[in-house]
Write an enzyme that holds these catalytic residues in place. Structure first.
Site, PDB file in Angstrom:
ATOM      1  CG  ASN A   9      -3.087   1.532  -6.926  1.00 51.51           C
ATOM      2  OD1 ASN A   9      -3.331   2.130  -7.979  1.00 51.51           O
ATOM      3  ND2 ASN A   9      -3.135  -0.347  -6.633  1.00 51.51           N
ATOM      4  CD1 TRP A  10      -4.936   7.350  -5.409  1.00 45.44           C
ATOM      5  CD2 TRP A  10      -5.460   8.677  -6.794  1.00 45.44           C
ATOM      6  NE1 TRP A  10      -4.037   8.847  -5.276  1.00 45.44           N
ATOM      7  CE2 TRP A  10      -4.731   9.747  -6.246  1.00 45.44           C
ATOM      8  CE3 TRP A  10      -6.056   9.637  -8.190  1.00 45.44           C
ATOM      9  CZ2 TRP A  10      -4.231  11.192  -6.625  1.00 45.44           C
ATOM     10  CZ3 TRP A  10      -5.976  11.108  -8.221  1.00 45.44           C
ATOM     11  CH2 TRP A  10      -5.063  11.625  -7.646  1.00 45.44           C
ATOM     12  CE  LYS A  11      -5.995  -1.508  -4.989  1.00 47.28           C
ATOM     13  NZ  LYS A  11      -5.755  -2.296  -3.997  1.00 47.28           N
ATOM     14  CG  HIS A  93      -2.342  -4.634  -8.307  1.00 45.46           C
ATOM     15  ND1 HIS A  93      -3.397  -5.210  -7.993  1.00 45.46           N
ATOM     16  CD2 HIS A  93      -1.942  -3.549  -6.822  1.00 45.46           C
ATOM     17  CE1 HIS A  93      -3.930  -4.563  -6.279  1.00 45.46           C
ATOM     18  NE2 HIS A  93      -2.827  -4.181  -5.704  1.00 45.46           N
ATOM     19  CD  GLU A  95      -6.701  -4.505  -6.322  1.00 48.57           C
ATOM     20  OE1 GLU A  95      -6.574  -4.033  -6.707  1.00 48.57           O
ATOM     21  OE2 GLU A  95      -6.620  -4.934  -4.924  1.00 48.57           O
ATOM     22  CD  GLU A 164       0.432  -4.400  -3.272  1.00 50.85           C
ATOM     23  OE1 GLU A 164      -0.213  -3.467  -2.736  1.00 50.85           O
ATOM     24  OE2 GLU A 164      -0.342  -4.719  -3.900  1.00 50.85           O
ATOM     25  N   GLY A 170      -6.964  -4.505   1.368  1.00 51.27           N
ATOM     26  CA  GLY A 170      -8.185  -4.227   1.065  1.00 51.27           C
ATOM     27  C   GLY A 170      -9.122  -4.780   2.608  1.00 51.27           C
ATOM     28  CB  SER A 208      -4.867  -3.717   5.461  1.00 51.81           C
ATOM     29  OG  SER A 208      -5.615  -4.398   4.257  1.00 51.81           O
ATOM     30  N   GLY A 229      -3.302   1.407  -0.904  1.00 52.46           N
ATOM     31  CA  GLY A 229      -4.287   1.379  -1.744  1.00 52.46           C
ATOM     32  C   GLY A 229      -5.512   2.394  -0.714  1.00 52.46           C
ATOM     33  N   GLY A 230      -6.531   1.765  -0.211  1.00 51.17           N
ATOM     34  CA  GLY A 230      -7.077   2.608   0.766  1.00 51.17           C
ATOM     35  C   GLY A 230      -6.997   3.772   1.549  1.00 51.17           C
TER      36      GLY A 230
HETATM   37  O1  LIG Z   1      -1.752  -1.829  -4.150  1.00 53.19           O
HETATM   38  C1  LIG Z   1      -2.260  -1.558  -2.924  1.00 53.19           C
HETATM   39  C2  LIG Z   1      -2.761  -2.283  -2.081  1.00 53.19           C
HETATM   40  O2  LIG Z   1      -3.262  -3.302  -3.246  1.00 53.19           O
HETATM   41  C3  LIG Z   1      -3.130  -2.303  -0.893  1.00 53.19           C
HETATM   42  O3  LIG Z   1      -4.426  -1.361  -1.270  1.00 53.19           O
HETATM   43  P1  LIG Z   1      -4.807  -1.540   0.298  1.00 53.19           P
HETATM   44  O4  LIG Z   1      -4.088  -0.744   0.940  1.00 53.19           O
HETATM   45  O5  LIG Z   1      -6.583  -1.005   0.287  1.00 53.19           O
HETATM   46  O6  LIG Z   1      -5.044  -2.933   1.288  1.00 53.19           O
END
Ligand SMILES: O=C[C@H](O)COP(=O)(O)O
Length: 246
Positions: A9-11, A93, A95, A164, A170, A208, A229-230
């Site tokens: 997920n590139w956000k 999600h 967010e 999640e 994050g 994470s 994510g990150g």
């Molecule tokens: O969609 C992905 C998640 O929000 C996880 O993000 P993260 O791997 O940066 O903690």
């Protein structure tokens, strides 16, 4: 036996140049045993589709509208995503639930809209730190999933579910494999009560996930891959996580 799935997920990250580098890095790093996908910002879906032609890497979006079409300024419909070849759409999600006030029912309606166009919704559920500390984890995730089960009825077996924990996103705080497995088992049990396909459904863990903790998380019996994510923004890290999902 469920085939593992790892989704990046590139956000709201990237630009045309950095995306091209990331995608070419991923193309060189593959193939992997697991299914692999990237969910990219809407404006970059077309370029992503062109870059990934002929590879094993699927692609999708990070949201979709609950509406079919019409005067909904700023929204993107599932029909449009299907038109662009999207395999997946992340819905619900944390967010979006937190910053855009998305309710359990809206998330369920988005999942339904995606399925109606052959786009697989990746439905996210998860508790906040306050909810975990109040002993509410199971109640919260079951409530979030119940809305989706109720709305999709016999189609519930077609979704991908992602657990999640909000406190792990994050933050560098990862749920332990045992903590994550415990919630995944609860979700699987809830799915079993709703569909005979429950044991074939994939439940991803997100929060994470990194190259050094992925293998242990993915070794749990009800963890069928990850929503990353990150670590999905670096080809080497994302590829290592995909490799860990053998
Ligand atoms: O969609 C992905 C998640 O929000 C996880 O993000 P993260 O791997 O940066 O903690």
């Amino acid at each position: 036996m469920r085939k593992k799935l790892v989704v990046g997920n590139w956000k709201m990250h990237g630009n045309r140049a950095s995306n091209a580098l990331l995608l070419s890095g991923l193309k060189e790093a593959g193939p992997w045993t697991a299914d692999v996908a990237v969910c990219v910002p809407f404006p970059y879906i077309t370029e992503t589709s062109l870059a990934l032609t002929g590879t094993q890497i699927a692609y999708g979006s990070q949201d979709c509208s609950a509406h079919e079409q019409g005067a909904y300024t700023g929204e993107v419909s599932s029909a449009m995503l299907a038109d662009l070849g999207c395999r997946f759409a992340i819905v619900g999600h944390s967010e979006r639930r937190a910053y855009h006030q998305e309710s359990d029912q809206l998330v369920a309606d988005k999942a339904k809209a995606a399925l109606a166009h052959g786009v697989t919704p990746i439905v996210c559920v998860g508790e906040t730190l306050a909810e975990r500390e109040a002993g509410q984890t199971e109640h919260v995730v079951k409530r979030q999933l119940a809305a989706v089960i109720h709305t999709l009825t016999h189609c519930i077996g077609e979704i991908v579910l992602a657990y999640e924990p909000v406190w792990a996103i994050g933050t560098g705080l990862t749920a332990t494999p045992e903590q994550a497995q415990a919630v995944h088992a609860v979700l699987r049990q809830q799915l079993r009560a709703a569909t005979q396909k429950a044991d074939a459904m994939r439940i991803l863990y997100g929060g994470s996930v990194k190259p050094d903790n992925a293998a242990l998380l993915f070794s749990q019996p009800d963890i069928d891959g990850g929503l990353i994510g990150g670590a999905a923004l670096k080809a080497a890290d994302f590829s290592a996580i995909c490799r860990a999902a053998a």
